[in-house]
Design a protein around this motif. Structure first.
Motif, PDB file in Angstrom:
ATOM      1  N   ILE A 117       0.848  -1.193   0.000  1.00  0.00           N
ATOM      2  CA  ILE A 117       0.000   0.000   0.000  1.00  0.00           C
ATOM      3  C   ILE A 117       0.885   1.246   0.000  1.00  0.00           C
ATOM      4  N   THR A 118       0.601   2.151  -0.907  1.00  0.00           N
ATOM      5  CA  THR A 118       1.361   3.407  -0.983  1.00  0.00           C
ATOM      6  C   THR A 118       0.777   4.420  -0.014  1.00  0.00           C
ATOM      7  N   LEU A 119       1.645   5.098   0.735  1.00  0.00           N
ATOM      8  CA  LEU A 119       1.200   6.121   1.680  1.00  0.00           C
ATOM      9  C   LEU A 119       1.236   7.490   1.011  1.00  0.00           C
ATOM     10  N   ALA A 120       0.200   8.264   1.284  1.00  0.00           N
ATOM     11  CA  ALA A 120       0.101   9.615   0.736  1.00  0.00           C
ATOM     12  C   ALA A 120       0.317  10.620   1.859  1.00  0.00           C
ATOM     13  N   GLY A 121       0.993  11.723   1.554  1.00  0.00           N
ATOM     14  CA  GLY A 121       1.228  12.758   2.552  1.00  0.00           C
ATOM     15  C   GLY A 121      -0.044  13.509   2.906  1.00  0.00           C
ATOM     16  N   SER A 122       0.056  14.312   3.947  1.00  0.00           N
ATOM     17  CA  SER A 122      -1.125  15.041   4.427  1.00  0.00           C
ATOM     18  C   SER A 122      -1.647  16.048   3.405  1.00  0.00           C
ATOM     19  N   GLN A 123      -0.794  16.492   2.504  1.00  0.00           N
ATOM     20  CA  GLN A 123      -1.209  17.469   1.500  1.00  0.00           C
ATOM     21  C   GLN A 123      -1.394  16.814   0.120  1.00  0.00           C
ATOM     22  N   ASP A 124      -1.284  15.508   0.065  1.00  0.00           N
ATOM     23  CA  ASP A 124      -1.391  14.796  -1.210  1.00  0.00           C
ATOM     24  C   ASP A 124      -2.855  14.713  -1.642  1.00  0.00           C
ATOM     25  N   GLN A 125      -3.138  15.214  -2.832  1.00  0.00           N
ATOM     26  CA  GLN A 125      -4.509  15.228  -3.336  1.00  0.00           C
ATOM     27  C   GLN A 125      -4.863  13.948  -4.092  1.00  0.00           C
ATOM     28  N   THR A 126      -3.900  13.046  -4.211  1.00  0.00           N
ATOM     29  CA  THR A 126      -4.164  11.814  -4.968  1.00  0.00           C
ATOM     30  C   THR A 126      -4.547  10.638  -4.069  1.00  0.00           C
ATOM     31  N   ALA A 127      -4.730  10.893  -2.777  1.00  0.00           N
ATOM     32  CA  ALA A 127      -5.082   9.810  -1.848  1.00  0.00           C
ATOM     33  C   ALA A 127      -6.425   9.199  -2.231  1.00  0.00           C
ATOM     34  N   THR A 128      -6.491   7.877  -2.205  1.00  0.00           N
ATOM     35  CA  THR A 128      -7.759   7.183  -2.482  1.00  0.00           C
ATOM     36  C   THR A 128      -8.542   6.901  -1.203  1.00  0.00           C
ATOM     37  N   HIS A 129      -7.839   6.842  -0.070  1.00  0.00           N
ATOM     38  CA  HIS A 129      -8.485   6.577   1.218  1.00  0.00           C
ATOM     39  C   HIS A 129      -7.789   7.384   2.315  1.00  0.00           C
ATOM     40  N   VAL A 130      -8.585   7.775   3.302  1.00  0.00           N
ATOM     41  CA  VAL A 130      -8.066   8.505   4.460  1.00  0.00           C
ATOM     42  C   VAL A 130      -8.403   7.697   5.706  1.00  0.00           C
ATOM     43  N   LEU A 131      -7.404   7.488   6.558  1.00  0.00           N
ATOM     44  CA  LEU A 131      -7.583   6.707   7.773  1.00  0.00           C
ATOM     45  C   LEU A 131      -7.474   7.622   8.994  1.00  0.00           C
ATOM     46  N   LYS A 132      -8.560   7.690   9.776  1.00  0.00           N
ATOM     47  CA  LYS A 132      -8.579   8.521  10.977  1.00  0.00           C
ATOM     48  C   LYS A 132      -8.748   7.638  12.204  1.00  0.00           C
ATOM     49  N   GLY A 133      -7.845   7.812  13.188  1.00  0.00           N
ATOM     50  CA  GLY A 133      -7.872   6.966  14.371  1.00  0.00           C
ATOM     51  C   GLY A 133      -8.201   7.712  15.642  1.00  0.00           C
ATOM     52  N   TYR A 134      -8.975   7.052  16.517  1.00  0.00           N
ATOM     53  CA  TYR A 134      -9.382   7.623  17.806  1.00  0.00           C
ATOM     54  C   TYR A 134      -9.023   6.611  18.898  1.00  0.00           C
ATOM     55  N   PHE A 135      -8.280   7.081  19.901  1.00  0.00           N
ATOM     56  CA  PHE A 135      -7.731   6.176  20.919  1.00  0.00           C
ATOM     57  C   PHE A 135      -8.067   6.621  22.332  1.00  0.00           C
ATOM     58  N   SER A 136      -8.116   5.622  23.207  1.00  0.00           N
ATOM     59  CA  SER A 136      -8.207   5.889  24.647  1.00  0.00           C
ATOM     60  C   SER A 136      -7.517   4.738  25.367  1.00  0.00           C
ATOM     61  N   ALA A 137      -7.042   4.995  26.580  1.00  0.00           N
ATOM     62  CA  ALA A 137      -6.334   3.975  27.360  1.00  0.00           C
ATOM     63  C   ALA A 137      -6.859   3.963  28.787  1.00  0.00           C
ATOM     64  N   MET A 138      -6.921   2.769  29.363  1.00  0.00           N
ATOM     65  CA  MET A 138      -7.419   2.635  30.727  1.00  0.00           C
ATOM     66  C   MET A 138      -6.594   1.578  31.454  1.00  0.00           C
ATOM     67  N   THR A 139      -6.091   1.953  32.619  1.00  0.00           N
ATOM     68  CA  THR A 139      -5.274   1.038  33.407  1.00  0.00           C
ATOM     69  C   THR A 139      -6.115   0.442  34.528  1.00  0.00           C
ATOM     70  N   GLU A 140      -6.055  -0.881  34.640  1.00  0.00           N
ATOM     71  CA  GLU A 140      -6.754  -1.594  35.708  1.00  0.00           C
ATOM     72  C   GLU A 140      -5.768  -2.570  36.344  1.00  0.00           C
ATOM     73  N   GLY A 141      -5.370  -2.248  37.558  1.00  0.00           N
ATOM     74  CA  GLY A 141      -4.400  -3.099  38.233  1.00  0.00           C
ATOM     75  C   GLY A 141      -3.063  -3.091  37.507  1.00  0.00           C
ATOM     76  N   LYS A 142      -2.609  -4.263  37.098  1.00  0.00           N
ATOM     77  CA  LYS A 142      -1.320  -4.374  36.435  1.00  0.00           C
ATOM     78  C   LYS A 142      -1.437  -4.367  34.906  1.00  0.00           C
ATOM     79  N   ASP A 143      -2.655  -4.195  34.401  1.00  0.00           N
ATOM     80  CA  ASP A 143      -2.877  -4.222  32.947  1.00  0.00           C
ATOM     81  C   ASP A 143      -3.420  -2.892  32.450  1.00  0.00           C
ATOM     82  N   THR A 144      -3.090  -2.588  31.219  1.00  0.00           N
ATOM     83  CA  THR A 144      -3.620  -1.396  30.558  1.00  0.00           C
ATOM     84  C   THR A 144      -4.288  -1.819  29.249  1.00  0.00           C
ATOM     85  N   THR A 145      -5.487  -1.321  29.030  1.00  0.00           N
ATOM     86  CA  THR A 145      -6.246  -1.647  27.821  1.00  0.00           C
ATOM     87  C   THR A 145      -6.292  -0.431  26.907  1.00  0.00           C
ATOM     88  N   VAL A 146      -5.910  -0.630  25.661  1.00  0.00           N
ATOM     89  CA  VAL A 146      -5.981   0.432  24.652  1.00  0.00           C
ATOM     90  C   VAL A 146      -7.193   0.152  23.766  1.00  0.00           C
TER      91      VAL A 146
END
Length: 211
Positions: A117-146
């Motif tokens: 898969i070819t990666l396109a820069g943030s200003q590249d107008q030839t991108a066929t798809h845009v991937l947007k990610g949303y994250f959160s993390a929570m620690t419980e005891g000795k484990d952390t869940t992303v």
């Protein structure tokens, strides 16, 4: 004259008895049975004529059903061709700390190249798809869940697909149960594993869409 009259009466009586005998023959159930028996073969013949009628329809249905899976799955070569035409633009990560987003972004780029898969820069107008990610993390005891959600958009901003999941791993440091400090407990290996899964699922989406 009288003798002639008696003879006439006798003839009339004989005729009446003959008529009664004929009427009995007609009204006797045994006299009605033969027509019913003669009707039965006709009914059987009619049934035999109608039974094969659905056969062509059944055969046609079987042919159609058998033909449904005829669409061949996407081959490896076809999937590779699809991925090679894809130009993926990765939007800034939302919710993750810079320390956690850095190994994630680097592995997204590495995995994408591995999948062709070819990666396109943030200003590249030839991108066929845009991937947007949303994250959160929570620690419980000795484990952390992303917990993560990725939305796949076309260049016009229409959402095409959603990838979501979560990954639980042992905490690598001291972090709060929620909030920005939880990211201190997330290892780079966890973020890299998420990146690999994300690109693999994105590639599967493209191949599945094409099929």
């Amino acid at each position: 004259m009288r003798r002639s009259h008696v003879t006439t009466v006798s003839l009339l009586v004989a005729l009446a008895l003959a008529a009664c005998t004929n009427a009995k023959d007609v009204l006797e159930p045994s006299a009605i049975t033969p027509p019913a028996a003669s009707t039965q073969p006709a009914t059987q013949g009619s049934s035999a004529a109608t039974v094969p009628a659905p056969a062509p329809s059944t055969a046609a249905t079987a042919t159609t059903t058998a033909g449904a899976p005829a669409a061949a799955p996407v081959t490896s070569a076809q999937a590779a061709a699809i991925l090679s035409k894809t130009r993926l633009q990765i939007a800034p990560i939302v919710g993750a700390s810079v320390e956690a987003a850095t190994p994630l972004t680097a592995e997204l780029q590495t995995r994408a190249r591995q999948r062709g898969i070819t990666l396109a820069g943030s200003q590249d107008q030839t991108a066929t798809h845009v991937l947007k990610g949303y994250f959160s993390a929570m620690t419980e005891g000795k484990d952390t869940t992303v917990i993560y959600v990725w939305d796949v958009y076309d260049p016009s901003g229409n959402r095409l697909h959603r990838i979501n999941g979560q990954m639980k791993a042992p905490s690598t440091g001291s972090g709060d149960s929620a909030g920005a400090d939880s990211w201190k407990s997330v290892s780079p290996a966890t973020m890299q594993a998420i990146a690999d899964q994300t690109i693999d699922q994105f590639a599967a989406f493209l191949s599945g869409k094409a099929s």
